[in-house]
Write a protein that holds these residues in place. Structure first.
Motif, short mmCIF file in Angstrom:
data_model
loop_
_atom_site.label_atom_id
_atom_site.label_comp_id
_atom_site.label_asym_id
_atom_site.label_seq_id
_atom_site.Cartn_x
_atom_site.Cartn_y
_atom_site.Cartn_z
N MET A 133 -5.91 2.43 -4.33
CA MET A 133 -6.86 1.26 -4.96
C MET A 133 -6.39 0.28 -3.55
SD MET A 133 -6.05 0.69 -8.42
CE MET A 133 -5.73 -0.13 -8.73
N ILE A 134 -6.28 0.01 -1.99
CA ILE A 134 -6.63 -0.35 -1.10
C ILE A 134 -8.16 0.32 -0.33
CG2 ILE A 134 -4.40 -1.75 -1.56
CD1 ILE A 134 -3.72 0.45 1.30
N GLY A 135 -8.20 1.68 -1.19
CA GLY A 135 -9.58 1.86 -0.21
C GLY A 135 -8.77 2.76 1.71
N LEU A 136 -7.64 3.07 0.82
CA LEU A 136 -7.08 4.00 1.90
C LEU A 136 -6.69 5.98 1.94
CD1 LEU A 136 -5.99 3.67 5.15
CD2 LEU A 136 -4.20 3.59 4.14
N PRO A 137 -8.00 6.55 2.40
CA PRO A 137 -7.49 7.73 2.64
C PRO A 137 -6.14 8.19 3.28
CG PRO A 137 -10.02 7.12 3.54
CD PRO A 137 -8.54 6.12 3.39
N GLU A 138 -6.14 9.79 2.21
CA GLU A 138 -5.14 10.03 2.85
C GLU A 138 -5.13 11.25 3.77
OE1 GLU A 138 -2.55 10.86 -1.20
OE2 GLU A 138 -1.71 10.05 0.31
N LYS A 139 -4.48 11.56 4.29
CA LYS A 139 -4.61 12.91 5.30
C LYS A 139 -5.37 14.10 4.61
CE LYS A 139 -1.15 12.35 9.24
NZ LYS A 139 0.18 13.36 9.40
N LYS A 140 -6.84 14.37 4.87
CA LYS A 140 -7.17 15.49 4.47
C LYS A 140 -8.40 15.42 3.73
CE LYS A 140 -3.74 19.31 5.60
NZ LYS A 140 -2.80 20.48 4.88
N GLN A 141 -8.16 14.24 3.20
CA GLN A 141 -9.05 13.39 2.17
C GLN A 141 -10.71 13.38 2.68
OE1 GLN A 141 -7.35 9.98 -0.08
NE2 GLN A 141 -6.36 11.56 -1.37
N LYS A 142 -11.67 13.52 2.91
CA LYS A 142 -13.23 13.56 2.66
C LYS A 142 -13.65 12.01 2.30
CE LYS A 142 -14.95 18.04 3.01
NZ LYS A 142 -15.97 20.02 2.65
N THR A 175 -12.26 -11.21 7.34
CA THR A 175 -11.29 -11.10 8.01
C THR A 175 -10.69 -9.93 7.19
OG1 THR A 175 -10.30 -12.60 6.42
CG2 THR A 175 -10.94 -13.93 8.39
N LEU A 176 -9.85 -9.02 8.61
CA LEU A 176 -9.75 -7.96 7.67
C LEU A 176 -7.74 -8.39 7.04
CD1 LEU A 176 -10.59 -5.84 11.14
CD2 LEU A 176 -11.36 -5.13 8.45
N PRO A 177 -7.45 -7.41 6.18
CA PRO A 177 -8.07 -6.84 5.82
C PRO A 177 -9.46 -6.44 4.52
CG PRO A 177 -5.93 -6.24 4.60
CD PRO A 177 -5.86 -7.46 5.54
N LEU A 178 -10.32 -5.76 5.03
CA LEU A 178 -11.29 -5.99 3.53
C LEU A 178 -11.18 -5.61 2.54
CD1 LEU A 178 -14.45 -5.47 4.82
CD2 LEU A 178 -14.24 -7.48 4.79
N LEU A 179 -10.56 -5.75 1.06
CA LEU A 179 -9.73 -5.07 -0.29
C LEU A 179 -11.24 -5.11 -0.62
CD1 LEU A 179 -6.53 -7.42 -0.13
CD2 LEU A 179 -7.18 -4.83 1.06
N PRO A 180 -11.58 -4.23 -1.82
CA PRO A 180 -12.17 -4.31 -2.87
C PRO A 180 -12.15 -4.34 -3.66
CG PRO A 180 -10.27 -1.76 -2.80
CD PRO A 180 -10.11 -2.79 -1.64
N ASN A 181 -13.44 -5.03 -4.36
CA ASN A 181 -13.08 -5.61 -5.71
C ASN A 181 -14.31 -4.45 -6.83
OD1 ASN A 181 -16.20 -5.98 -4.95
ND2 ASN A 181 -16.20 -7.41 -5.19
N TRP A 182 -14.46 -3.43 -6.51
CA TRP A 182 -14.41 -2.54 -7.49
C TRP A 182 -14.83 -1.25 -6.76
CZ3 TRP A 182 -18.13 1.64 -8.05
CH2 TRP A 182 -18.84 1.86 -9.08
#
Length: 202
Positions: A133-142, A175-182
């Motif tokens: 939901m925040i756009g943060l990949p986990e380890k081993k995720q491409k 500004t950071l963080p950039l957060l998704p709207n879609w």
């Protein structure tokens, strides 16, 4: 007199150009994936709301949603139908899931993805859901980046099935963080789209 006017105009232009270059370089430096990733990791508590569209072989759904994260190990998401009734509520706390359906029945850690599938037609991997939901990949995720700054798409395998998550962001934010709207979460031909109306970071 003309010389003075030319001199001061030239100095003003040089200063203005210099400031513009400095500001541009500062933004370019700040808007990098490493800084974006670090800013996302600092987010502990947040709230988002909006509406979702779910298209699967089983069903087609329009619903409002409210997502709350209290910590990375504690979040809940509530699905609300167009007339304001709660259709489903999912609570995740320290690897334990509690799902309450539209009849008020609670299911505790009993295959939560299957319970969710019965409601919306998708077995979403709930352990990764709050990070998606925040756009943060986990380890081993491409994943792939847009403008070398934020995640444009990420992929993961869950129970031998490929999931793709794509994102859209507010273009004018500097500004950071950039957060998704879609956000679009897709598995084969089934997908769910989250249109986010509001972010609240705490």
């Amino acid at each position: 007199m003309r010389f003075k006017h030319f001199f001061f105009t030239t100095i003003f232009c040089l200063l203005h150009t210099s400031c513009s270059i400095n500001i541009s370089n500062t933004l370019k430096y700040r808007l990098t994936w490493e800084n974006q990733k670090n800013a996302l990791k600092k987010i502990k508590e947040f709230q988002i709301n909006g509406y979702l569209l779910c298209f699967s072989r089983k069903t087609k759904i329009f619903s409002w949603f409210l997502f709350k994260q209290y910590s990375p190990q504690h979040y809940d998401i509530t699905f609300i139908n167009p007339i304001g009734q709660i259709q489903l509520k999912v609570v995740f706390y320290k690897n334990i899931f509690k799902i309450t359906d539209n009849e008020g029945k609670m299911h505790i850690n009993q295959q939560p993805e299957i319970t969710l599938f019965k409601a919306i037609g998708l077995k979403i991997p709930l352990n990764s859901f709050n990070k998606w939901m925040i756009g943060l990949p986990e380890k081993k995720q491409k994943y792939s980046l847009k403008d070398h700054t934020y995640v444009n798409e990420l992929q993961c395998f869950y129970k031998k099935k490929l999931w793709k998550i794509t994102y859209s962001y507010h273009k004018n934010k500097k500004t950071l963080p950039l957060l998704p709207n879609w956000i679009k979460i897709k598995q084969e031909n089934d997908f769910i789209i989250f249109n986010i109306n509001k972010w609240i970071l705490k």
